[in-house]
Design a protein around this motif. Structure first.
Motif, PDB file in Angstrom:
ATOM      1  N   PHE A 247       0.823  -1.441   0.030  1.00  0.00           N
ATOM      2  CA  PHE A 247       0.039   0.005  -0.117  1.00  0.00           C
ATOM      3  C   PHE A 247       0.942   1.235   0.136  1.00  0.00           C
ATOM      4  O   PHE A 247       0.773   2.208  -0.895  1.00  0.00           O
ATOM      5  CB  PHE A 247      -0.855   0.023   1.245  1.00  0.00           C
ATOM      6  N   SER A 248       1.810   1.319   0.985  1.00  0.00           N
ATOM      7  CA  SER A 248       2.676   2.469   0.896  1.00  0.00           C
ATOM      8  C   SER A 248       3.406   2.808  -0.513  1.00  0.00           C
ATOM      9  O   SER A 248       3.670   3.916  -0.511  1.00  0.00           O
ATOM     10  CB  SER A 248       3.817   2.245   2.138  1.00  0.00           C
ATOM     11  N   LEU A 249       3.880   1.843  -1.091  1.00  0.00           N
ATOM     12  CA  LEU A 249       4.636   2.141  -2.486  1.00  0.00           C
ATOM     13  C   LEU A 249       3.601   2.722  -3.562  1.00  0.00           C
ATOM     14  O   LEU A 249       4.372   3.022  -4.473  1.00  0.00           O
ATOM     15  CB  LEU A 249       5.035   0.744  -3.008  1.00  0.00           C
ATOM     16  N   THR A 250       2.359   2.568  -3.351  1.00  0.00           N
ATOM     17  CA  THR A 250       1.555   3.198  -4.395  1.00  0.00           C
ATOM     18  C   THR A 250       1.759   4.621  -4.229  1.00  0.00           C
ATOM     19  O   THR A 250       1.142   5.509  -5.145  1.00  0.00           O
ATOM     20  CB  THR A 250       0.021   2.997  -3.975  1.00  0.00           C
ATOM     21  N   THR A 251       2.410   5.328  -3.298  1.00  0.00           N
ATOM     22  CA  THR A 251       2.672   6.688  -3.068  1.00  0.00           C
ATOM     23  C   THR A 251       3.774   7.163  -4.255  1.00  0.00           C
ATOM     24  O   THR A 251       3.836   7.994  -4.666  1.00  0.00           O
ATOM     25  CB  THR A 251       3.174   7.058  -1.737  1.00  0.00           C
ATOM     26  N   ALA A 270       6.650  12.951   2.953  1.00  0.00           N
ATOM     27  CA  ALA A 270       5.238  13.344   3.093  1.00  0.00           C
ATOM     28  C   ALA A 270       4.185  12.465   2.566  1.00  0.00           C
ATOM     29  O   ALA A 270       3.347  12.264   3.074  1.00  0.00           O
ATOM     30  CB  ALA A 270       5.029  14.753   2.745  1.00  0.00           C
ATOM     31  N   MET A 271       4.694  11.783   1.515  1.00  0.00           N
ATOM     32  CA  MET A 271       3.713  10.771   0.869  1.00  0.00           C
ATOM     33  C   MET A 271       4.039   9.659   1.706  1.00  0.00           C
ATOM     34  O   MET A 271       2.850   8.783   1.893  1.00  0.00           O
ATOM     35  CB  MET A 271       4.191  10.670  -0.456  1.00  0.00           C
ATOM     36  N   ILE A 272       4.955   9.024   2.245  1.00  0.00           N
ATOM     37  CA  ILE A 272       4.949   7.858   3.079  1.00  0.00           C
ATOM     38  C   ILE A 272       4.068   8.383   4.498  1.00  0.00           C
ATOM     39  O   ILE A 272       3.306   7.450   4.785  1.00  0.00           O
ATOM     40  CB  ILE A 272       6.473   7.396   3.544  1.00  0.00           C
ATOM     41  N   ALA A 275       0.639   7.891   3.606  1.00  0.00           N
ATOM     42  CA  ALA A 275       0.027   6.280   3.703  1.00  0.00           C
ATOM     43  C   ALA A 275      -0.074   5.972   5.045  1.00  0.00           C
ATOM     44  O   ALA A 275      -0.908   5.127   5.444  1.00  0.00           O
ATOM     45  CB  ALA A 275       1.138   5.647   2.899  1.00  0.00           C
ATOM     46  N   GLN A 276       1.050   6.107   5.905  1.00  0.00           N
ATOM     47  CA  GLN A 276       1.034   5.617   7.091  1.00  0.00           C
ATOM     48  C   GLN A 276       0.103   6.043   7.740  1.00  0.00           C
ATOM     49  O   GLN A 276      -0.786   5.298   8.811  1.00  0.00           O
ATOM     50  CB  GLN A 276       2.157   6.075   7.907  1.00  0.00           C
ATOM     51  N   ASN A 277      -0.489   7.456   7.813  1.00  0.00           N
ATOM     52  CA  ASN A 277      -1.771   7.815   8.504  1.00  0.00           C
ATOM     53  C   ASN A 277      -2.951   7.134   8.093  1.00  0.00           C
ATOM     54  O   ASN A 277      -3.738   7.016   8.822  1.00  0.00           O
ATOM     55  CB  ASN A 277      -1.902   9.398   8.160  1.00  0.00           C
ATOM     56  N   PHE A 278      -3.074   6.941   6.763  1.00  0.00           N
ATOM     57  CA  PHE A 278      -4.258   5.908   6.096  1.00  0.00           C
ATOM     58  C   PHE A 278      -4.400   4.760   6.899  1.00  0.00           C
ATOM     59  O   PHE A 278      -5.390   4.254   7.601  1.00  0.00           O
ATOM     60  CB  PHE A 278      -4.039   5.857   4.788  1.00  0.00           C
ATOM     61  N   MET A 279      -3.340   4.001   6.998  1.00  0.00           N
ATOM     62  CA  MET A 279      -2.975   2.785   7.811  1.00  0.00           C
ATOM     63  C   MET A 279      -3.476   2.555   9.325  1.00  0.00           C
ATOM     64  O   MET A 279      -4.070   1.962   9.801  1.00  0.00           O
ATOM     65  CB  MET A 279      -1.821   1.966   7.637  1.00  0.00           C
TER      66      MET A 279
END
Length: 475
Positions: A247-251, A270-272, A275-279
Motif C-alpha cells: 500500500f505504501s509503495l502506491t505513493t 510526506a507521501m509515506i 500512507a502511514q496515516n491512512f493505515m
C-alpha cells in the motif's frame, strides 16, 4: 496490446518455476535453514529439455546473432530450477539458449533460507556457480557490498537496443555505471485478492469494475472497507503480511531506494506519512484483521468464508500448488484480484514491483554463458511462443478464467509503466530489521508513524552511511 502480452508471457515463463518459493515475506513462507557448511548439490544435471516444433520454430526465427558457446553449461544456484519439470513446457528463453547458443542450465540446489550462506561457502572455496536469481529483490546493493556478485557490463551491453526496454529499471541496480542485476522483466509484487461472492453478497462495487472505470483509489477502497467491516460479526477488510509495504509503495516512494548513485532513506517523506496515516486510521476504525488476537497467524481461509474482504499478497498466489487460491473461494472461478488502489495524491498510478532477472556470481566460470542466457530472456519477451506458452499454462494447467488472465496481464502492464522498487531488504539484515516491523506498527498496533520514525531514523541512516561507504570503496 503487444506490450500487455509480452509482460504476461515473460512473467509466466519464469514465475511458473519460482512460484513455489518466490516470496520475501518470511512470516508467510518459511522453512528451517539447512547447514551451509556442505557443498551445494547439483540436483539437475545439465540436460537439454525440448519444446514442441511449432513453438520452437517461432523461437528459431528470432535472430540476435548467436554464436555457439565454448562452454555451454551455466550453473544456476537456486532453490528452484530453470529446467522444466517433467511434462512442463520449456520456457522460450531456455529454448533459445539451448538451440542457438548450445547452452544448458545446470541446477545447483540450495534451500531458499540459506542460499546466501551457501553462496558464500562456494565463492570462498573458489567453486562459484555462475548465476543467481535477483527475483527476491535482495541482491543489490547487498551483493555488491559483500562482493558476492560481479558487474555484468563486461559481458552484457545494457546500452544496446535489445536491452533498451528495461534500461530505466536496470539503472536502479547500478552503481558507478556498473550493473549488478540483469532485469529482463517487471512484475506486480502485491495485489488485492478477493472473493466475488463476498462482493456480491454485501452489495459492494466490484473492484475490477472500479479499476476499469478509473475509480479504484484509496477513497473507494476506504468506502468499501467501512461498508463491509463489522467487529461484532468478525468481518474485517484486510489480512496477511504484504499490505503495509504494498500500500505504501502506491505513493511512488520506497522507504529505501537509490538516488544519484547512493542508497537513501525516505522515512520523512510526506507521501509515506500520508500512507502511514491512512493505515493508522484503518487501525483506529478496526478495519484490519486483528492478528494479535490470533497469535499473529494469518487466516486466508476467512476470504472464502466471507469474513475477510481482501487478502493482499504476491501474484504467486494464483498458482494452485502454492495453496493460497484454494483459501480465497470454494470455487476457483470466484477468485479475483486487482492491483493496489491508486494513491489519489500521487502524480501517477504507482505500483509495487519486483523484477525477473539474474546476477553474475563472483568468480563465475562461465560469465559469457550467463550473458547469453540473459540476452535470450530479453529477446524472447515479445515472441509469439512466449505468449502461447503462457496462455496454455494459465488455462490448461492452472485453470484460470479469462477474467483472471486479463487481470494478470493488466496488473503487469500497469506495474511496468510506473514500478516502485523497495530496497530496505536489500541493504543489510540490520536495515531490514529496523524498517520491516516498525513500518507495520501503525496498521497493526495503532502506533504513530511520526513517533516510530523518530526511534529508527538515526540507526537507519547510520546503516546506510556505512553501506554507501562500502559501495564507494568498490568503485
Amino acid at each position: 496490446m503487444k506490450n500487455i502480452t509480452r509482460l504476461t508471457a515473460a512473467a509466466l515463463a519464469i514465475c511458473s518455476v519460482l512460484a513455489v518459493t518466490g516470496c520475501d515475506e518470511q512470516q508467510e513462507m518459511s522453512s528451517a535453514p539447512a547447514s551451509s557448511n556442505s557443498p551445494a548439490q547439483v540436483t539437475t544435471a545439465a540436460t537439454t529439455a525440448t519444446m514442441n516444433k511449432d513453438d520452437a520454430d517461432k523461437i528459431a526465427e528470432i535472430d540476435i546473432g548467436a554464436e555457439k558457446l565454448e562452454n555451454g553449461v551455466v550453473k544456476f544456484l537456486s532453490s528452484w530450477d530453470l529446467n522444466p519439470a517433467e511434462g512442463q513446457p520449456v520456457a522460450p528463453a531456455l529454448e533459445m539458449f539451448q538451440s542457438q547458443f548450445g547452452g544448458r542450465i545446470e541446477y545447483v540446489n540450495t534451500p531458499w533460507d540459506s542460499r546466501y550462506d551457501k553462496l558464500a561457502v562456494l565463492v570462498q572455496a573458489d567453486d562459484s556457480p555462475d548465476m543467481f536469481s535477483a527475483g527476491d529483490m535482495d541482491v543489490f546493493p547487498k551483493g555488491a557490498i559483500s562482493g558476492m556478485f560481479d558487474p555484468l557490463d563486461d559481458y552484457v551491453d545494457f546500452s544496446s537496443e535489445l536491452w533498451a526496454p528495461m534500461s530505466a529499471v536496470n539503472e536502479q541496480f547500478a552503481f558507478n555505471g556498473r550493473h549488478y542485476v540483469g532485469a529482463v522483466d517487471v512484475e506486480g509484487d502485491c495485489v488485492m485478492f478477493y472473493n466475488k461472492n463476498t462482493i456480491r453478497d454485501n452489495s459492494l462495487d466490484d473492484p475490477a469494475e472500479l479499476l476499469a472505470e478509473g475509480k479504484w483509489t484509496w477513497e473507494t477502497f476506504w468506502d468499501m472497507m467501512t461498508k463491509f467491516c463489522d467487529v461484532d460479526a468478525e468481518k474485517y477488510a484486510t489480512d496477511g503480511w504484504w499490505f503495509e509495504s504494498g500500500f505504501s509503495l502506491t505513493t511512488g516512494v520506497p522507504y529505501v531506494g537509490m538516488s544519484d548513485g547512493k542508497i537513501v532513506q525516505n522515512l520523512d517523506n510526506a507521501m509515506i506519512e500520508k500512507a502511514q496515516n491512512f493505515m493508522l486510521d484503518m487501525n483506529k476504525n478496526n478495519l484490519q484483521f486483528p492478528k494479535a488476537q490470533y497469535n499473529w497467524q494469518v487466516q486466508p481461509r476467512r476470504v472464502a468464508d466471507g469474513k475477510t474482504l481482501f487478502y493482499p499478497v504476491g501474484l504467486y498466489a494464483m498458482y494452485p500448488y502454492n495453496n493460497y487460491i484454494q483459501d480465497f473461494a470454494n470455487n476457483q472461478e470466484d477468485v479475483m484480484f486487482v492491483p493496489m488502489p491508486k494513491c489519489t495524491d500521487a502524480d501517477e498510478y504507482y505500483l509495487p514491483a519486483r523484477v525477473s532477472g539474474f546476477s553474475l556470481i563472483k568468480g563465475a566460470k562461465n560469465p559469457k554463458g550467463v550473458a547469453a542466457y540473459l540476452n535470450c530472456a530479453m529477446a524472447t519477451r515479445d515472441s509469439e511462443a512466449a505468449v502461447e506458452i503462457g496462455k496454455r499454462q494459465a488455462f490448461d494447467e492452472y485453470n484460470w478464467t479469462q477474467e483472471q488472465w486479463d487481470m494478470y496481464r493488466l496488473v503487469n502492464q500497469m506495474t511496468a509503466e510506473h514500478p516502485v522498487i523497495e530496497m530496505y531488504n536489500a541493504v543489510s539484515s540490520n536495515v531490514a530489521d529496523l524498517i520491516n516491523n516498525p513500518m507495520k506498527e501503525a496498521y497493526n498496533s495503532g502506533a504513530s508513524w511520526t513517533q516510530t520514525r523518530e526511534t529508527i531514523r538515526a540507526a537507519v541512516q547510520a546503516e546506510l552511511d556505512t553501506a554507501n561507504k562500502k559501495l564507494a570503496e568498490k568503485s
